[in-house]
Every structure is written in structure tokens, then in C-alpha cells.
Write a protein that holds these residues in place. Structure first.
Motif, PDB file in Angstrom:
ATOM      1  N   PRO A 120      19.546  72.105  -6.275  1.00  0.00           N
ATOM      2  CA  PRO A 120      20.744  71.817  -5.479  1.00  0.00           C
ATOM      3  C   PRO A 120      20.986  72.901  -4.432  1.00  0.00           C
ATOM      4  N   ARG A 121      21.653  72.512  -3.369  1.00  0.00           N
ATOM      5  CA  ARG A 121      21.950  73.414  -2.252  1.00  0.00           C
ATOM      6  C   ARG A 121      23.221  74.207  -2.577  1.00  0.00           C
ATOM      7  N   TYR A 122      23.216  75.486  -2.240  1.00  0.00           N
ATOM      8  CA  TYR A 122      24.432  76.281  -2.362  1.00  0.00           C
ATOM      9  C   TYR A 122      24.586  77.113  -1.098  1.00  0.00           C
ATOM     10  N   GLU A 123      25.819  77.114  -0.581  1.00  0.00           N
ATOM     11  CA  GLU A 123      26.113  77.836   0.651  1.00  0.00           C
ATOM     12  C   GLU A 123      27.576  78.249   0.711  1.00  0.00           C
ATOM     13  N   GLU A 124      28.064  78.810  -0.375  1.00  0.00           N
ATOM     14  CA  GLU A 124      29.460  79.198  -0.423  1.00  0.00           C
ATOM     15  C   GLU A 124      29.656  80.593   0.173  1.00  0.00           C
ATOM     16  N   THR A 125      30.772  80.758   0.874  1.00  0.00           N
ATOM     17  CA  THR A 125      31.149  82.058   1.417  1.00  0.00           C
ATOM     18  C   THR A 125      32.347  82.566   0.631  1.00  0.00           C
ATOM     19  N   GLY A 126      32.594  83.878   0.734  1.00  0.00           N
ATOM     20  CA  GLY A 126      33.721  84.472   0.023  1.00  0.00           C
ATOM     21  C   GLY A 126      33.433  84.787  -1.428  1.00  0.00           C
ATOM     22  N   VAL A 127      32.229  84.521  -1.868  1.00  0.00           N
ATOM     23  CA  VAL A 127      31.857  84.815  -3.255  1.00  0.00           C
ATOM     24  C   VAL A 127      31.201  86.195  -3.317  1.00  0.00           C
ATOM     25  N   PRO A 128      31.256  86.848  -4.455  1.00  0.00           N
ATOM     26  CA  PRO A 128      30.585  88.152  -4.568  1.00  0.00           C
ATOM     27  C   PRO A 128      29.079  88.017  -4.339  1.00  0.00           C
ATOM     28  N   PHE A 129      28.529  89.030  -3.702  1.00  0.00           N
ATOM     29  CA  PHE A 129      27.088  89.059  -3.469  1.00  0.00           C
ATOM     30  C   PHE A 129      26.355  89.119  -4.803  1.00  0.00           C
ATOM     31  N   ASP A 130      25.365  88.240  -4.986  1.00  0.00           N
ATOM     32  CA  ASP A 130      24.567  88.182  -6.210  1.00  0.00           C
ATOM     33  C   ASP A 130      23.095  88.313  -5.803  1.00  0.00           C
ATOM     34  N   PRO A 131      22.440  89.421  -6.114  1.00  0.00           N
ATOM     35  CA  PRO A 131      21.054  89.615  -5.677  1.00  0.00           C
ATOM     36  C   PRO A 131      20.072  88.594  -6.243  1.00  0.00           C
ATOM     37  N   THR A 132      20.470  87.874  -7.304  1.00  0.00           N
ATOM     38  CA  THR A 132      19.566  86.853  -7.837  1.00  0.00           C
ATOM     39  C   THR A 132      19.675  85.544  -7.060  1.00  0.00           C
ATOM     40  N   ARG A 133      20.757  85.387  -6.274  1.00  0.00           N
ATOM     41  CA  ARG A 133      20.962  84.138  -5.519  1.00  0.00           C
ATOM     42  C   ARG A 133      21.019  84.350  -4.016  1.00  0.00           C
ATOM     43  N   HIS A 134      21.214  85.599  -3.577  1.00  0.00           N
ATOM     44  CA  HIS A 134      21.388  85.877  -2.155  1.00  0.00           C
ATOM     45  C   HIS A 134      20.384  86.914  -1.676  1.00  0.00           C
ATOM     46  N   GLU A 135      20.019  86.800  -0.404  1.00  0.00           N
ATOM     47  CA  GLU A 135      19.212  87.818   0.241  1.00  0.00           C
ATOM     48  C   GLU A 135      19.965  88.249   1.491  1.00  0.00           C
ATOM     49  N   VAL A 136      20.249  89.537   1.586  1.00  0.00           N
ATOM     50  CA  VAL A 136      21.046  90.057   2.694  1.00  0.00           C
ATOM     51  C   VAL A 136      20.182  90.140   3.944  1.00  0.00           C
ATOM     52  N   VAL A 137      20.688  89.541   5.029  1.00  0.00           N
ATOM     53  CA  VAL A 137      20.010  89.644   6.324  1.00  0.00           C
ATOM     54  C   VAL A 137      20.885  90.382   7.331  1.00  0.00           C
ATOM     55  N   GLY A 138      22.118  90.701   6.922  1.00  0.00           N
ATOM     56  CA  GLY A 138      23.010  91.434   7.800  1.00  0.00           C
ATOM     57  C   GLY A 138      24.242  91.901   7.059  1.00  0.00           C
ATOM     58  N   VAL A 139      24.890  92.908   7.635  1.00  0.00           N
ATOM     59  CA  VAL A 139      26.110  93.458   7.066  1.00  0.00           C
ATOM     60  C   VAL A 139      27.130  93.559   8.196  1.00  0.00           C
ATOM     61  N   ILE A 140      28.385  93.146   7.912  1.00  0.00           N
ATOM     62  CA  ILE A 140      29.441  93.253   8.908  1.00  0.00           C
ATOM     63  C   ILE A 140      30.631  93.988   8.313  1.00  0.00           C
ATOM     64  N   ASP A 141      31.423  94.602   9.211  1.00  0.00           N
ATOM     65  CA  ASP A 141      32.657  95.251   8.788  1.00  0.00           C
ATOM     66  C   ASP A 141      33.768  94.223   8.947  1.00  0.00           C
ATOM     67  N   ASP A 142      34.328  93.764   7.836  1.00  0.00           N
ATOM     68  CA  ASP A 142      35.382  92.745   7.851  1.00  0.00           C
ATOM     69  C   ASP A 142      36.562  93.276   7.050  1.00  0.00           C
ATOM     70  N   PRO A 143      37.591  93.783   7.754  1.00  0.00           N
ATOM     71  CA  PRO A 143      38.724  94.355   7.026  1.00  0.00           C
ATOM     72  C   PRO A 143      39.495  93.320   6.208  1.00  0.00           C
ATOM     73  N   GLY A 144      39.388  92.052   6.545  1.00  0.00           N
ATOM     74  CA  GLY A 144      40.123  91.029   5.817  1.00  0.00           C
ATOM     75  C   GLY A 144      39.401  90.500   4.588  1.00  0.00           C
ATOM     76  N   ALA A 145      38.188  90.921   4.359  1.00  0.00           N
ATOM     77  CA  ALA A 145      37.396  90.395   3.237  1.00  0.00           C
ATOM     78  C   ALA A 145      37.156  91.483   2.202  1.00  0.00           C
ATOM     79  N   GLU A 146      36.944  91.061   0.980  1.00  0.00           N
ATOM     80  CA  GLU A 146      36.555  91.990  -0.088  1.00  0.00           C
ATOM     81  C   GLU A 146      35.210  92.603   0.279  1.00  0.00           C
TER      82      GLU A 146
END
Length: 177
Positions: A120-146
């Protein structure tokens, strides 16, 4: 004195039975029995090796057959998607907005095929980063986000429960403190 034709026998002890003429042959009989048992064990060993080799060959053939059947099932699941893409391309010149809707429908169909295959497809935002499900391609400074949460999906991930086809490529938020 003994004549040269009679074998010499050791003196007999009291209560001891006289030697029988078959006693010298017992070691030969025992050796022959051991050789026969060894031959039988070697034959059984060779048969077991042949059975194991036949089992390996049979298993390899069955595995290849199963792989072929699974490839055919998977390819058959994708045929309707390909058919719909060809239909969309055939109508590309007529009405661009209907082509866009058609391509979106084909994408949804492809996502459904992957879900049916167990990815199944997953593409949720606002969830904690999980290295088993996500691969980081960029980092941003977002004061409004955890901090250390998924802020943006670059490419969705596919899979669940340890069966992952591809991780989601994500941009993660980091707060500068």
C-alpha cells in the motif's frame, strides 16, 4: 614327536574344551559379515545421496515454476493499467482536461494494483520521521512544526508491516533553537 602332517596344538588346560576345527575360520566369517554390512551401509548412503540430489533438482524446478507463475500474475495485474495509459495517449489531442482526469484515474489504478500486491501507498506528512519507512532527501527549518517530523513528501513510499517496496522520500523539519 609329531609327524610333519599333524598340526601342533597348545596343551589343553583342565576344564577347557578341545579346539574345534571351525575356530580358525570365525575371524574370516566375522570379517566377511562386517564387509557385507559395510557394503550395505555404503549402498544406503549412495541411495540417500541420490535421493537428496533428486530432491534438490525437483525443488529447483518447482521454485522456477512458482517464480514464473508469480511473474505472470504480477504482469497480468499491470495489463489494465497499460491499456488505460494507451487509451489516454490516444485521446491526448482531443481534450487536455479529460486526458488529465484519465491519467489521474490510471495512477489511482496503479496504486490499487500495488496495494493488491501487498504494497500500500503511504504519504502522510506531520508524522514523526521513521528511518524504517522514510528516507530523508532534505531538511527545512519550520518553526511551526515539531522537530524531526515529515514536512513534505517528495516521493511516496510503498509497503507495510516490514514488507517495504520503497521508503518514502521526505523532507524533514528541524527547528533551529
Amino acid at each position: 614327536m609329531a609327524t610333519g602332517q599333524e598340526p601342533m596344538t597348545p596343551p589343553q588346560q583342565p576344564g577347557e574344551a578341545p579346539p574345534s576345527p571351525e575356530q580358525p575360520q570365525q575371524p574370516q566369517v566375522k570379517a566377511a559379515a562386517q564387509a557385507a554390512a559395510l557394503d550395505e551401509l555404503q549402498d544406503r548412503w549412495r541411495r540417500a545421496l541420490a535421493d537428496l540430489d533428486n530432491l534438490r533438482k525437483r525443488h529447483a524446478k518447482e521454485l522456477e515454476r512458482e517464480r514464473g507463475e508469480e511473474r505472470a500474475r504480477t504482469a497480468a495485474a499491470w495489463l489494465p493499467v497499460l491499456d488505460n495509459l494507451e487509451r489516454a495517449l490516444a485521446h491526448a489531442e482531443s481534450d487536455p482536461s479529460s486526458v488529465l482526469k484519465g491519467v489521474e484515474a490510471v495512477r489511482d489504478q496503479a496504486v490499487e494494483v500495488l496495494r493488491g500486491l501487498g504494497y500500500p501507498r503511504y504519504e502522510e506528512t506531520g508524522v514523526p520521521f521513521d528511518p524504517t519507512r522514510h528516507e530523508v532527501v532534505g531538511v527545512i527549518d519550520d518553526p511551526g512544526a515539531e522537530s524531526n517530523t515529515v514536512a513534505q513528501i517528495v516521493s511516496p513510499g510503498y509497503g507495510a508491516d516490514g514488507k517495504q517496496l520503497r521508503p518514502a522520500y521526505v523532507v524533514v523539519s528541524k527547528r533551529q533553537e
